[in-house]
Every structure is written in structure tokens, then in C-alpha cells.
Scaffold this active site. Structure first.
Site, short mmCIF file in Angstrom:
data_model
loop_
_atom_site.label_atom_id
_atom_site.label_comp_id
_atom_site.label_asym_id
_atom_site.label_seq_id
_atom_site.Cartn_x
_atom_site.Cartn_y
_atom_site.Cartn_z
CB SER A 119 -0.70 0.01 1.35
OG SER A 119 -0.37 0.00 2.27
CG HIS A 140 -2.97 -1.16 -2.93
ND1 HIS A 140 -3.28 0.24 -2.55
CD2 HIS A 140 -3.31 -1.73 -1.86
CE1 HIS A 140 -3.68 0.43 -1.18
NE2 HIS A 140 -3.44 -0.69 -0.70
CD GLU A 152 -3.85 3.15 -5.08
OE1 GLU A 152 -3.97 4.44 -4.90
OE2 GLU A 152 -3.42 2.59 -4.02
CG ASN A 190 -2.94 3.76 1.85
OD1 ASN A 190 -3.94 3.99 2.56
ND2 ASN A 190 -2.82 2.57 1.14
#
Length: 291
Positions: A119, A140, A152, A190
Site C-alpha cells: 500500500s 493494490h 490501484e 493512501n
């Protein structure tokens, strides 16, 4: 290339979720973990989660039976070498991920694509430690994997177009949406989410509000489905801290400095739901704020 079989390293929260959706999409899945207990637990959890989907009319019992039959488990990492796509979903520590890839390399087929569910960690740096940086990328998934629609896809500097296209085809087959992200610390989700959580911890640390008032304010005032501290507990405070450290180290900006209170909770082993204590205490009938 057409991907038919998928190897997954790590049978934890993310690994079993990825195995769940891959098997339902018709892929043969080989799930690896060093712990036999973790593998047994993952299979039981997937069975329960699929049964819940059956009860809600999302899938049929036939779908569940077929999907569970497509999943096999192994404690031997080299067994994954015969799969077309490997997804590493181990602990968010770069040294562990690098060790896994180094152990895998001698056993891989020439066409096998390597990916990481990291992440936050540099895809380019992870890929550079392998013999196939052009066939390496970030894959991800969001947690919980069976529910969240986004994946992702992160190219490293050497990732080639066929590798990206093959992974994009997998995402499409899962019925999820791919977001292409550049290889910068924490990528898209994130990069935005973790500083918000970290700021919520600072708000608690500085006494601006209690756990309950912070979470209620964001749920009722910003229409968030979960408060930021509740979400941090769900993600895992150790994971939140690891991502903040990657942001702070990778971008060299003081605005990403992890809150000392977040560090203290992790040092205490209060990691959230998985340890039954974090910003909430989960050991009773209902979660109770710890501050």
C-alpha cells in the site's frame, strides 16, 4: 498473455480476500503462508464469507462450491512458481517482501508476472531486486477485498505495457475498477487517506476531541461511513504507522511526521481490531473508546 492461475503469498486479511475474489472469477488459486493455522483459518473465513454472499443473493451455492474447489493451499513458497501471476500480500515491511521475491525467483516460469499488494512501498525498488522488473508491478487491493471496487495498478519505472494490460484484464474480470497510479510513496488512496488518519490522531493527542467526538464529527459532519480512528483500527495501526513512515521518509516533508500517539499505540501492541485493542477496546460486547 492470458492468466489462468494465480499464486498468493500471505493468507491474512488481504491474502484471503484476494483469493476469495479470484476464485469466484474463475481463476485457479494457490494460497501460500508459512502458518498452517493461517491457511486453515483463511479457508474457513472464505467459506463463511461466501455463505454470507449466498444468503444475500450475491452468488449461488453452485458458485461457492466451484470457487472453493479452485483454491488450494501450500506452506511451500516454491510451489507458486508454476502460476501465471503471483500476488505478494505479506506484512507491509520491505525487507520481508524482498526476501519473499528472492526466494521465489529460482522457481518461476519465464512468463510469470510478479506483483505486490503493498500500500506504500516503491514498486521500482522492489522490482529492481528481481530478474524481471519489466514483469513486475503494484497490484493494490482495498480492504475488505470482496466489497471494495477499486484496485490501484502501479507501474514501476521498468514495467512494460503487456504486464500492465494483463493485470488490467484481471481487474476487469473481477468486476472491479482499476486506477492507474504513478510510483510515488503511498500511491493515490493512501497518499490522501493516511495523512487524514494521522491528523485525526494528532487531534486526539492534542486534546482537541475524544475518540468518540472525532469519529462522530467526521461521520456526521463530513458524511464518512466510518470515523478516521475507527477506520485506523480496521486497517491496523501498525500498517497506518508503516505507511506514514514511508511518506515521511520518501517525501521528506514534516507534514507527514507520524503522530507520537500512533507510535505509542503500536509500541504497546494495540494495533486495532486484530489485537482487540486500538483506539477502541473490542473485548466486550460493543467497542469502547480507549481515550
Amino acid at each position: 498473455m492470458e492468466i489462468k492461475s494465480i499464486g498468493i503469498v500471505g493468507a491474512g486479511q488481504m491474502g484471503n480476500g484476494i483469493a476469495h475474489v479470484m476464485s469466484l472469477a474463475g481463476y485457479d488459486v494457490l494460497l501460500n503462508d508459512v502458518s498452517d493455522e493461517a491457511l486453515t483459518g483463511a479457508m474457513d473465513l472464505m467459506a463463511r464469507n461466501m455463505s454470507r454472499q449466498v444468503s444475500r443473493g450475491k452468488i449461488t451455492e453452485t458458485d461457492q462450491t466451484a470457487a472453493m474447489a479452485r483454491i488450494t493451499t501450500t506452506q511451500t513458497l516454491k510451489d507458486l512458481g508454476q502460476t501465471d501471476l503471483v500476488i505478494e500480500a505479506a506484512t507491509e515491511r520491505e525487507s520481508i517482501k524482498q526476501a519473499i521475491f528472492e526466494d521465489l525467483l529460482p522457481h518461476l516460469q519465464p512468463h510469470t508476472i510478479l506483483t505486490s499488494n503493498t500500500s506504500s512501498i516503491s514498486i521500482t525498488r522492489l522490482a529492481s531486486r528481481t530478474d524481471r522488473p519489466e514483469k513486475f508491478m503494484g497490484f493494490h487491493f482495498m480492504n475488505p477485498v470482496p466489497v471494495m471496487k477499486l484496485v490501484e495498478l502501479i507501474r514501476g519505472i521498468a514495467t512494460d505495457e503487456p504486464t500492465f494490460a494483463a493485470c488490467k484484464a484481471v481487474v476487469d474480470r473481477l468486476g472491479k475498477t482499476a486506477a492507474s497510479a504513478e510510483d510515488f510513496p503511498a500511491f493515490i488512496v493512501n497518499r490522501i487517506l493516511m495523512p487524514m488518519i494521522n491528523e485525526a490522531v494528532y487531534t486526539l493527542y492534542e486534546g482537541v476531541g475524544s475518540v468518540q467526538s472525532i469519529d462522530s464529527s467526521m461521520k456526521l459532519g463530513a458524511n464518512h461511513p466510518m470515523g478516521p480512528l475507527e477506520l485506523a483500527d480496521f486497517i491496523g495501526l501498525d500498517t497506518c504507522l508503516a505507511i506514514m513512515n514511508v511518506l515521511h521518509d520518501g517525501l521528506a516533508d514534516t507534514k507527514y511526521r507520524p503522530c507520537p500517539l500512533l507510535t505509542k499505540y503500536v509500541e504497546a501492541g494495540w494495533l486495532g481490531r486484530k489485537t482487540e485493542r486500538g483506539f477502541y477496546d473490542y473485548r466486550g460486547e460493543a467497542p469502547v473508546p480507549t481515550r
